[in-house]
Design a protein around this motif. Structure first.
Motif, short mmCIF file in Angstrom:
data_model
loop_
_atom_site.label_atom_id
_atom_site.label_comp_id
_atom_site.label_asym_id
_atom_site.label_seq_id
_atom_site.Cartn_x
_atom_site.Cartn_y
_atom_site.Cartn_z
N GLY A 68 42.30 37.35 37.48
CA GLY A 68 43.42 37.75 36.63
C GLY A 68 43.46 36.95 35.34
O GLY A 68 43.69 37.49 34.26
N ALA A 102 40.90 35.20 43.21
CA ALA A 102 41.78 36.29 42.80
C ALA A 102 42.59 35.90 41.57
O ALA A 102 42.72 36.67 40.61
CB ALA A 102 42.71 36.68 43.95
N MET A 126 45.88 47.85 40.24
CA MET A 126 46.94 46.95 40.65
C MET A 126 47.82 46.53 39.48
O MET A 126 47.31 46.08 38.46
CB MET A 126 46.34 45.69 41.30
CG MET A 126 47.37 44.76 41.92
SD MET A 126 46.65 43.17 42.36
CE MET A 126 46.57 42.38 40.73
N LEU A 142 49.59 40.33 41.38
CA LEU A 142 48.50 39.36 41.55
C LEU A 142 48.76 38.34 42.64
O LEU A 142 47.88 38.08 43.48
CB LEU A 142 48.24 38.64 40.21
CG LEU A 142 47.16 37.55 40.26
CD1 LEU A 142 45.83 38.13 40.72
CD2 LEU A 142 47.03 36.89 38.89
N ASP A 154 40.01 44.22 46.67
CA ASP A 154 39.39 43.72 45.45
C ASP A 154 39.22 44.83 44.42
O ASP A 154 39.49 44.64 43.22
CB ASP A 154 38.03 43.10 45.79
CG ASP A 154 37.41 42.40 44.60
OD1 ASP A 154 38.00 41.43 44.09
OD2 ASP A 154 36.30 42.81 44.17
N ARG A 196 48.47 39.89 46.03
CA ARG A 196 47.10 40.29 46.30
C ARG A 196 46.22 39.07 46.60
O ARG A 196 45.35 39.12 47.48
CB ARG A 196 46.54 41.07 45.10
CG ARG A 196 45.10 41.56 45.26
CD ARG A 196 44.85 42.37 46.55
NE ARG A 196 45.90 43.31 46.80
CZ ARG A 196 45.95 44.53 46.25
NH1 ARG A 196 45.00 44.93 45.43
NH2 ARG A 196 46.96 45.34 46.54
N ASP A 218 41.05 47.50 44.11
CA ASP A 218 42.36 47.84 43.58
C ASP A 218 42.80 46.84 42.52
O ASP A 218 43.40 47.21 41.50
CB ASP A 218 43.39 47.91 44.71
CG ASP A 218 44.77 48.31 44.21
OD1 ASP A 218 44.91 49.43 43.70
OD2 ASP A 218 45.70 47.49 44.31
N GLN A 219 42.50 45.55 42.76
CA GLN A 219 42.84 44.54 41.76
C GLN A 219 42.11 44.80 40.45
O GLN A 219 42.64 44.59 39.36
CB GLN A 219 42.51 43.13 42.25
CG GLN A 219 42.90 42.06 41.23
CD GLN A 219 42.56 40.64 41.67
OE1 GLN A 219 42.17 40.40 42.80
NE2 GLN A 219 42.70 39.69 40.76
N GLU A 220 40.87 45.26 40.54
CA GLU A 220 40.06 45.51 39.36
C GLU A 220 40.48 46.78 38.60
O GLU A 220 40.13 46.94 37.43
CB GLU A 220 38.59 45.66 39.76
CG GLU A 220 37.94 44.40 40.28
CD GLU A 220 37.31 43.57 39.18
OE1 GLU A 220 37.66 43.80 38.00
OE2 GLU A 220 36.50 42.70 39.49
N SER A 275 37.51 49.64 34.57
CA SER A 275 37.90 48.27 34.91
C SER A 275 37.48 47.34 33.79
O SER A 275 36.63 47.69 32.95
CB SER A 275 37.24 47.83 36.23
OG SER A 275 35.84 47.79 36.08
#
Length: 232
Positions: free
Chosen positions: A111, A107, A33, A38, A26, A41, A28-30, A228
């Motif tokens: 995005g 998720a 990434m 997406l 999570d 993930r 890394d997505q913020e 972020s």
């Protein structure tokens, strides 16, 4: 042979490590990434969420919890077990595939929210929000509630609290705050709000935040600070 309490602690440690992996995905997505990551993930987060949930509802975890809860005389042990059992009793009412769907949709929603925010276009986020609301309604129905669906969701974060209690708290604040706002608005003394309208470069904000966090003891050999869309 391990005692029932040692069994549940070992199980809880495994769950904690898996939750740390979930948090890393999570994070890394913020932060770093790439946008095209997406879909992968979202699938990864859904998978790990289901694995974690299956550990949380494992009878080998729940059985000893019930046994200890009914027989423990140690105050610290009883408190730990009470909270673990509260989580277990809630988790067993929710199927793992529903937990996975929520992680998957969340998720994608994150995005979409980021894109919608940058473009000031709520319509990009609205379908994801609608889907999340439906999924959370299903969670509330499975957990159970007396008066309001939200009570079942609120209980996860504020055990025992109800929408009625929260509503009463806000109601008690509404009148005095409204009166204060009117008083301030009518005052001839006006604050200088230019500081709120100045640009603040991201790099300068990051440097300042790093300086503050280091001053209160945050160890940068144990963690990091990154930019972020949504601060966390």
């Amino acid at each position: 042979m391990a005692s029932p309490y040692e069994v549940v602690l070992d199980k809880r440690r495994v769950i904690g490590r898996l939750e740390a992996i979930e948090a890393m995905l999570d994070w890394d997505q913020e932060t770093f990434m790439p946008p095209k990551g997406l879909e992968a993930r979202a699938q990864e987060l859904a998978a790990i969420a289901e694995v974690i949930h299956r550990h949380k509802i494992d009878p080998e975890y729940g059985g000893p919890l019930v046994e200890i809860d009914e027989n423990s005389t140690d105050a610290i042990q009883s408190t730990n077990v009470r909270e673990m059992r509260r989580g277990y009793d809630r988790a067993v009412k929710i199927p793992a595939d529903l937990v996975g769907r929520i992680a998957l949709v969340s998720a994608h929603a994150k995005g979409a929210w980021s894109a919608a925010r940058s473009e000031n276009n709520f319509s990009k986020f609205a379908p994801h929000l609608k889907e999340l609301l439906e999924l959370k309604r299903e969670v509330a129905d499975r957990v159970g509630y007396v008066d309001e669906r939200y009570d079942a969701l609120l209980d996860e974060f504020e055990p025992g609290a109800t929408s009625a209690e929260v509503g009463a708290t806000f109601k008690s604040l509404r009148e005095p705050l409204s009166a204060l706002a009117q008083q301030l608005n009518a005052s001839s003394t006006k604050p200088d709000v230019s500081v709120l309208q100045r640009p603040f470069p991201k790099a300068a904000q990051a440097q300042f935040a790093r300086k503050l966090s280091a001053a209160i003891g945050f160890d940068y050999e144990c963690g990091r600070l990154d930019v972020s869309t949504h601060p966390f």
